[in-house]
Design a protein around this motif. Sequence first.
Motif, PDB file in Angstrom:
ATOM      1  N   LYS A   1      50.404  -2.867   5.352  1.00 36.76           N
ATOM      2  CA  LYS A   1      51.162  -1.671   4.988  1.00 36.76           C
ATOM      3  C   LYS A   1      50.625  -1.065   3.698  1.00 36.76           C
ATOM      4  CE  LYS A   1      54.961  -1.999   2.755  1.00 36.76           C
ATOM      5  NZ  LYS A   1      56.334  -2.278   2.283  1.00 36.76           N
ATOM      6  N   ASN A   2      50.385  -1.897   2.710  1.00 35.77           N
ATOM      7  CA  ASN A   2      49.888  -1.390   1.424  1.00 35.77           C
ATOM      8  C   ASN A   2      48.505  -0.768   1.570  1.00 35.77           C
ATOM      9  OD1 ASN A   2      52.198  -2.282   0.104  1.00 35.77           O
ATOM     10  ND2 ASN A   2      51.319  -4.280  -0.418  1.00 35.77           N
ATOM     11  N   GLU A   3      47.642  -1.416   2.356  1.00 34.49           N
ATOM     12  CA  GLU A   3      46.295  -0.891   2.542  1.00 34.49           C
ATOM     13  C   GLU A   3      46.319   0.415   3.329  1.00 34.49           C
ATOM     14  OE1 GLU A   3      42.317  -0.342   2.235  1.00 34.49           O
ATOM     15  OE2 GLU A   3      43.570  -1.805   1.159  1.00 34.49           O
ATOM     16  N   ILE A   4      47.144   0.485   4.367  1.00 33.95           N
ATOM     17  CA  ILE A   4      47.230   1.706   5.172  1.00 33.95           C
ATOM     18  C   ILE A   4      47.791   2.855   4.348  1.00 33.95           C
ATOM     19  CG2 ILE A   4      48.436   2.778   7.122  1.00 33.95           C
ATOM     20  CD1 ILE A   4      48.134   0.122   8.617  1.00 33.95           C
ATOM     21  N   LEU A   5      48.851   2.588   3.582  1.00 34.28           N
ATOM     22  CA  LEU A   5      49.422   3.642   2.725  1.00 34.28           C
ATOM     23  C   LEU A   5      48.391   4.127   1.704  1.00 34.28           C
ATOM     24  CD1 LEU A   5      53.021   2.239   2.119  1.00 34.28           C
ATOM     25  CD2 LEU A   5      52.378   4.221   3.514  1.00 34.28           C
ATOM     26  N   LYS A   6      47.617   3.178   1.180  1.00 25.34           N
ATOM     27  CA  LYS A   6      46.556   3.540   0.233  1.00 25.34           C
ATOM     28  C   LYS A   6      45.526   4.445   0.905  1.00 25.34           C
ATOM     29  CE  LYS A   6      42.847   1.423  -2.527  1.00 25.34           C
ATOM     30  NZ  LYS A   6      42.197   0.142  -2.896  1.00 25.34           N
ATOM     31  N   GLN A   7      45.109   4.077   2.127  1.00 24.55           N
ATOM     32  CA  GLN A   7      44.125   4.880   2.860  1.00 24.55           C
ATOM     33  C   GLN A   7      44.677   6.253   3.240  1.00 24.55           C
ATOM     34  OE1 GLN A   7      40.874   4.264   3.424  1.00 24.55           O
ATOM     35  NE2 GLN A   7      41.160   2.433   2.153  1.00 24.55           N
ATOM     36  N   ILE A   8      45.951   6.309   3.595  1.00 22.81           N
ATOM     37  CA  ILE A   8      46.576   7.594   3.920  1.00 22.81           C
ATOM     38  C   ILE A   8      46.550   8.516   2.715  1.00 22.81           C
ATOM     39  CG2 ILE A   8      48.774   8.723   4.457  1.00 22.81           C
ATOM     40  CD1 ILE A   8      49.369   6.416   6.370  1.00 22.81           C
ATOM     41  N   ASN A   9      46.920   7.973   1.543  1.00 20.99           N
ATOM     42  CA  ASN A   9      46.935   8.788   0.317  1.00 20.99           C
ATOM     43  C   ASN A   9      45.528   9.263  -0.056  1.00 20.99           C
ATOM     44  OD1 ASN A   9      49.719   8.607  -0.032  1.00 20.99           O
ATOM     45  ND2 ASN A   9      49.573   6.687  -1.178  1.00 20.99           N
ATOM     46  N   LEU A  10      44.544   8.345   0.041  1.00 19.64           N
ATOM     47  CA  LEU A  10      43.165   8.716  -0.279  1.00 19.64           C
ATOM     48  C   LEU A  10      42.653   9.785   0.681  1.00 19.64           C
ATOM     49  CD1 LEU A  10      41.546   5.217  -1.054  1.00 19.64           C
ATOM     50  CD2 LEU A  10      41.980   7.064  -2.686  1.00 19.64           C
ATOM     51  N   THR A  11      42.965   9.629   1.954  1.00 18.25           N
ATOM     52  CA  THR A  11      42.501  10.591   2.964  1.00 18.25           C
ATOM     53  C   THR A  11      43.150  11.955   2.744  1.00 18.25           C
ATOM     54  OG1 THR A  11      42.261   8.757   4.542  1.00 18.25           O
ATOM     55  CG2 THR A  11      42.206  10.980   5.435  1.00 18.25           C
ATOM     56  N   LYS A  12      44.427  11.958   2.404  1.00 23.57           N
ATOM     57  CA  LYS A  12      45.114  13.226   2.127  1.00 23.57           C
ATOM     58  C   LYS A  12      44.529  13.908   0.896  1.00 23.57           C
ATOM     59  CE  LYS A  12      49.593  12.408   4.316  1.00 23.57           C
ATOM     60  NZ  LYS A  12      51.048  12.250   4.100  1.00 23.57           N
ATOM     61  N   GLU A  13      44.140  13.109  -0.097  1.00 21.08           N
ATOM     62  CA  GLU A  13      43.492  13.676  -1.291  1.00 21.08           C
ATOM     63  C   GLU A  13      42.162  14.335  -0.919  1.00 21.08           C
ATOM     64  OE1 GLU A  13      43.006  10.883  -4.436  1.00 21.08           O
ATOM     65  OE2 GLU A  13      45.148  10.406  -4.566  1.00 21.08           O
ATOM     66  N   LYS A  14      41.393  13.657  -0.045  1.00 24.35           N
ATOM     67  CA  LYS A  14      40.126  14.228   0.406  1.00 24.35           C
ATOM     68  C   LYS A  14      40.353  15.544   1.142  1.00 24.35           C
ATOM     69  CE  LYS A  14      37.588   9.852   0.910  1.00 24.35           C
ATOM     70  NZ  LYS A  14      36.940   8.926   1.884  1.00 24.35           N
ATOM     71  N   ILE A  15      41.393  15.572   1.976  1.00 21.08           N
ATOM     72  CA  ILE A  15      41.718  16.801   2.713  1.00 21.08           C
ATOM     73  C   ILE A  15      42.060  17.926   1.739  1.00 21.08           C
ATOM     74  CG2 ILE A  15      43.388  17.868   4.281  1.00 21.08           C
ATOM     75  CD1 ILE A  15      43.531  15.161   5.752  1.00 21.08           C
ATOM     76  N   ASP A  16      42.887  17.604   0.752  1.00 20.33           N
ATOM     77  CA  ASP A  16      43.278  18.621  -0.247  1.00 20.33           C
ATOM     78  C   ASP A  16      42.054  19.134  -1.005  1.00 20.33           C
ATOM     79  OD1 ASP A  16      45.915  18.377   0.457  1.00 20.33           O
ATOM     80  OD2 ASP A  16      46.410  16.946  -1.132  1.00 20.33           O
ATOM     81  N   ASN A  17      41.153  18.221  -1.386  1.00 23.34           N
ATOM     82  CA  ASN A  17      39.954  18.626  -2.124  1.00 23.34           C
ATOM     83  C   ASN A  17      39.048  19.504  -1.265  1.00 23.34           C
ATOM     84  OD1 ASN A  17      40.640  17.252  -4.478  1.00 23.34           O
ATOM     85  ND2 ASN A  17      39.658  15.356  -3.814  1.00 23.34           N
ATOM     86  N   LEU A  18      38.898  19.126   0.005  1.00 27.47           N
ATOM     87  CA  LEU A  18      38.052  19.923   0.899  1.00 27.47           C
ATOM     88  C   LEU A  18      38.640  21.312   1.122  1.00 27.47           C
ATOM     89  CD1 LEU A  18      37.032  17.240   3.561  1.00 27.47           C
ATOM     90  CD2 LEU A  18      35.523  18.357   1.915  1.00 27.47           C
ATOM     91  N   MET A  19      39.948  21.384   1.246  1.00 27.21           N
ATOM     92  CA  MET A  19      40.598  22.691   1.441  1.00 27.21           C
ATOM     93  C   MET A  19      40.421  23.570   0.203  1.00 27.21           C
ATOM     94  SD  MET A  19      44.064  21.633   3.548  1.00 27.21           S
ATOM     95  CE  MET A  19      44.514  23.332   3.909  1.00 27.21           C
ATOM     96  N   LYS A  20      40.462  22.947  -0.974  1.00 23.60           N
ATOM     97  CA  LYS A  20      40.230  23.706  -2.210  1.00 23.60           C
ATOM     98  C   LYS A  20      38.767  24.155  -2.293  1.00 23.60           C
ATOM     99  CE  LYS A  20      43.827  21.315  -4.861  1.00 23.60           C
ATOM    100  NZ  LYS A  20      44.107  20.331  -5.945  1.00 23.60           N
ATOM    101  N   ASN A  21      37.847  23.263  -1.854  1.00 24.71           N
ATOM    102  CA  ASN A  21      36.420  23.587  -1.910  1.00 24.71           C
ATOM    103  C   ASN A  21      36.064  24.785  -1.044  1.00 24.71           C
ATOM    104  OD1 ASN A  21      35.856  21.511  -3.672  1.00 24.71           O
ATOM    105  ND2 ASN A  21      35.269  20.068  -2.077  1.00 24.71           N
ATOM    106  N   MET A  22      36.775  24.948   0.069  1.00 23.33           N
ATOM    107  CA  MET A  22      36.483  26.063   0.974  1.00 23.33           C
ATOM    108  C   MET A  22      36.698  27.415   0.293  1.00 23.33           C
ATOM    109  SD  MET A  22      38.019  24.721   4.619  1.00 23.33           S
ATOM    110  CE  MET A  22      37.419  26.122   5.557  1.00 23.33           C
ATOM    111  N   GLU A  23      37.516  27.424  -0.735  1.00 23.04           N
ATOM    112  CA  GLU A  23      37.787  28.670  -1.473  1.00 23.04           C
ATOM    113  C   GLU A  23      37.216  28.638  -2.883  1.00 23.04           C
ATOM    114  OE1 GLU A  23      38.984  31.074   0.243  1.00 23.04           O
ATOM    115  OE2 GLU A  23      39.344  29.775   1.980  1.00 23.04           O
TER     116      GLU A  23
END
Length: 465
Positions: free
Chosen positions: A294-316
């Motif tokens: 659970k801890n590892e999956i939650l960690k990966q979910i948060n990291l992946t969401k951060e990557k998504i947010d960064n990529l969305m910002k990079n597009m603009e």
Amino acid sequence: MSLKSEEISKILSEIKASLQYGRIQNIYQPSEYSLTLEIRAGNKNHLLYFSAEPHLSRIHLISEKYPNPSTPYPFCMFLRKHLKGARIEEILQLQDRRIVIIRLAKNIGIGEHIKYNLIAELDGRKGNIILANGDMKILTTALKRGGENMDLVTDSSYELINHILPAHSADQLSHNNISFNVKVAERYGIIERDIKIEKIKKETAQKIKKLEKKVVGLKSDLIKLERYKEDNIKGELLKVNFRSLKRGMQIITVKNYYYQQGDSLLKIELDPSLSPSENIERYFRRYKKYERGKNEILKQINLTKEKIDNLMKNMENKNFLEEHISALSVSFVSKKNEGKSSPRTFRSSDGLTIFVGKNNRQNDELTFRIAKGNDMWLHVRDFPGSHVVIQTGGRKDIPRESLLDAAALAVYFSKLKSAEKGNVIYTLRKYVRKPKGAEAGKVLCSQDKNLFIKLDKKRIERLFS
């Protein structure tokens, strides 16, 4: 978006005077469809760029070189061998056509020279870049096209269908036309920049989509783990009821002391093959697995969401886009069509034809459609590389030198090129098969032999000449 015939005429009229009698210093090939000539004329270096890209066909001077691949295209190497040091004698255009001919002469001794014709067909999807000798006999082409352009093959003659229209001198033009080359270069600079931005955004959107799928998968894994979240309680309750546990039991019903509302009973499944202590340990072990997972999956979910947010910002983000623009080459050619071009073709020292695939899709095409059962098939051992085929024409024995030529090409067009040596496997094409469901370029072979190769500069130069 390609230049029109009259626009090409304007370009040539403007640049002819500054390039005539200049010498070719170097040649670059940024992409399969384009070429840059570095020309020394008037104590100054000029960069003449032309592209046969289907939607961006053009010719004009550029101020900076385009990014070039780390490994030059065979066409580029061939041109360097024959045209470096050559002098431009004339720049011509076929009348009412988007075809430019650069006539060159290269000194090979006192009073001796070889004539060449570099032909840029800027006809959109039918375009090509061709090198012919002084008699218009085709020596090589940048693109190996089929269909309507089957006549563009080595050793055939290039037919001048239209009359040649010499480019006008720049002094015949009005002052407003003198900067036309600059305007064209700027126009295509903007077009290419927009294309690159869209390409970056598209690739970024694909990465975001992939990461979003990853989040969905991680959440699914988390839901699967939820079935173990009460296992710590079950383990504790089994400890309390230890005396009631017997090996062979499949289930036990106990009072749930962790549930505060009245008397609550809980059924706990047991593994009948385990002892009471082992069943208790099983539940505690599964709970620890749940906690870690659970801890590892939650960690990966948060990291992946951060990557998504960064990529969305990079597009603009303009700074991000600018940093990545220069690294991209522009091409309208879809990846799904990249296997449709012809394989590289070479001639061995014994006169045999050697084919070399350009990419994974084309490797499949070469091995399973072009090659015959008794043709010789080669590939570097244990490293990515091109499929290489020697066309035997039915002969049983392949000359040693032809085999060495093909093996050298297998190393040259592989990840072993920088090492300049490596092992090459070879076998008859009929002993090569494709595993069911394997991706493009992946094969299995049998009855193969090994050949250790060190790249010989003279051999490579001969094959590319």
